[in-house]
Write an enzyme that holds these catalytic residues in place. Structure first.
Site, short mmCIF file in Angstrom:
data_model
loop_
_atom_site.label_atom_id
_atom_site.label_comp_id
_atom_site.label_asym_id
_atom_site.label_seq_id
_atom_site.Cartn_x
_atom_site.Cartn_y
_atom_site.Cartn_z
N SER A 181 44.42 -12.79 28.04
CA SER A 181 44.97 -12.33 29.12
C SER A 181 44.09 -11.45 30.15
O SER A 181 44.04 -11.16 31.35
CB SER A 181 46.20 -11.77 28.96
OG SER A 181 46.19 -10.50 28.02
N HIS A 209 49.96 -17.14 28.34
CA HIS A 209 49.53 -17.23 29.86
C HIS A 209 48.89 -18.55 29.76
O HIS A 209 48.11 -18.91 30.89
CB HIS A 209 48.06 -16.32 29.73
CG HIS A 209 48.40 -14.90 29.90
ND1 HIS A 209 48.65 -14.30 31.09
CD2 HIS A 209 48.93 -13.78 29.07
CE1 HIS A 209 49.02 -12.97 31.22
NE2 HIS A 209 49.09 -12.86 29.86
N LYS A 240 56.40 -14.95 32.09
CA LYS A 240 55.23 -15.08 33.00
C LYS A 240 55.28 -16.00 33.89
O LYS A 240 56.01 -15.91 34.58
CB LYS A 240 53.87 -15.15 31.91
CG LYS A 240 53.63 -13.94 31.41
CD LYS A 240 52.73 -13.77 30.45
CE LYS A 240 52.65 -12.11 29.83
NZ LYS A 240 52.04 -12.33 28.43
#
Ligand SMILES: *Cc1c(COP(=O)(O)O)cnc(C)c1O
Length: 392
Positions: A181, A209, A240
């Site tokens: 990330s 991610h 996310k």
């Protein structure tokens, strides 16, 4: 305050002196390309809201309906109070989306790691862990009490070396972030799968991610590399790209059945709320219907990165829409972020311990929610502040 606690103030003062004290801005708007922060409208480049789903009308509506049908709280942990049908539906939908047999939801991605790793390995076992793995993987590893052997970041030769040199264990787990990330680089999961097969290591990837970002229509890193069936455990988050809240573990059915028996955050902490779950299901609906948002995210990422490179910024090793702007020392990164904010661009400085000392940066998080105008405006501000602080 008693004297026993005075060391805390000393520590806080030391953080401030080193430029490492984190200040947290207050938002009075939903997440999106623009935010209201401290009464001002600013362009947002801080969130992991990759697809702009955090305030999407479909998700809002799904959450509202779930409150009407299921109320606001889960009552207790699922093993005691019973599980709501919504949670099971989300798990089925996630398993289908990821192309695996089953999934189990947790309260967060962090908890998914704390649940999964200690359920897979224990005192007699060993974990091979990328040195830059996320804090929740590190903590999950520590909780397991297994021996932890780190290998150099994304370095297959170093992994092979440490695997060869390690012996005398019962089971072994190889664990990595999918997309890292802070740098936006991608784990070489195909080659990790080769090593796992050669040495009989369980293979686990944390795709926090990567999902909603990598692979066909955002199906994640396993899909990106075409590794279906070769990765044992996938951890994910709903906070996310999915825009909501919650985590999950996906994989073969026995893994999921085992976590329902031994995943401690599943057994001892209540599940996320019906509204969260319904919004998550709506997010999966959107991703399955169209690749438009994922495509837009990548277009935006390429556009912004190309612009920054042209201006002379160092955007590091990123292969994804995550765009680190490498600045080096933490006080410079903090000053840069402060000046950006004064110019209407919200992009956080990140320093130690989130990234190594001397590798402080502004991390620019691109979203499908940004328009080209938004990105152009940000590039102008970066140029202005970059020149002012002699970075470019
Ligand atoms: C963000 C992140 C998590 C934590 O996810 P939450 O759902 O916010 O708890 C876990 N692992 C990785 C790799 C992450 O980037």
């Amino acid at each position: 305050m008693s004297d026993r606690l005075s060391w805390i103030q000393d520590e806080l003062d030391a953080l401030k002196a080193q430029g490492l004290f984190i200040t947290i801005r207050t938002l009075s708007s939903p997440q999106g390309a623009w935010l209201e922060v401290d009464g001002r409208r600013v362009l947002n480049f801080c969130s992991n809201n990759y697809l702009g789903l955090a305030n999407h009308p479909h998700l809002r509506e799904a959450a509202r309906r779930a409150i009407e049908t299921h109320g606001v709280g889960p009552g207790a942990v699922r093993t005691i109070a019973g599980t709501m049908d919504l949670h099971l539906e989300l798990e089925r939908r996630l398993a289908a989306f990821k192309g695996v047999e089953a999934a189990i939801s947790f309260q967060s991605g962090f908890n998914a790691n704390l649940g999964a790793i200690p359920a897979l390995v224990g005192k007699e076992d060993v974990i091979f862990s990328d040195e830059l793995n996320h804090a929740s993987i590190i903590d999950g590893c520590r909780l397991s009490r297994a021996r932890i052997v780190r290998y150099r970041h994304n370095d297959i030769d170093d992994l092979r070396r440490v695997v060869r040199e390690t012996e005398g264990y019962r089971r072994a787990l190889l664990v990595t972030d999918g997309v890292f990330s802070m740098d936006g680089d991608i784990a070489p999961l195909d080659r990790l799968a080769d090593v796992a097969e050669e040495h009989n290591l369980m293979l686990m990837v944390d795709d926090a991610h990567g999902e909603g970002v990598l692979g066909r229509g955002g199906r994640g890193i396993v899909d990106h590399f075409g590794l279906h069936g070769r990765v044992d455990v996938e951890v994910g988050t709903m906070s996310k790209a999915f825009g909501v809240m919650g985590g999950y573990v996906a994989g073969p059915r026995p893994v999921v059945d085992w976590l329902r028996q031994r995943g401690r955050p599943f057994l001892f902490s209540s599940a996320v709320t019906p509204a969260d779950v319904a919004a998550c299901i709506a997010a999966v609906d959107l991703l399955e219907e169209s690749t438009e948002l994922v495509d837009r995210l990548w277009e935006n990422g390429r556009y912004f990165k190309a612009g920054m490179k042209q201006l002379g910024f160092d955007t590091g090793a990123s292969e994804t829409p995550i765009t680190p702007v490498m600045l080096g020392e933490a006080p410079l990164a903090q000053r840069f972020s402060k000046r950006l904010f004064e110019e209407g661009v919200f992009a956080t400085a990140i320093g130690f311990p989130t990234v190594p000392r001397g590798k402080a940066r502004i991390r620019v998080m691109i979203s499908a929610a940004h328009t080209t105008d938004d990105l152009d405006q940000a590039l102008e501000v970066f140029e202005k502040v970059g020149k002012e602080l002699a970075v470019v």
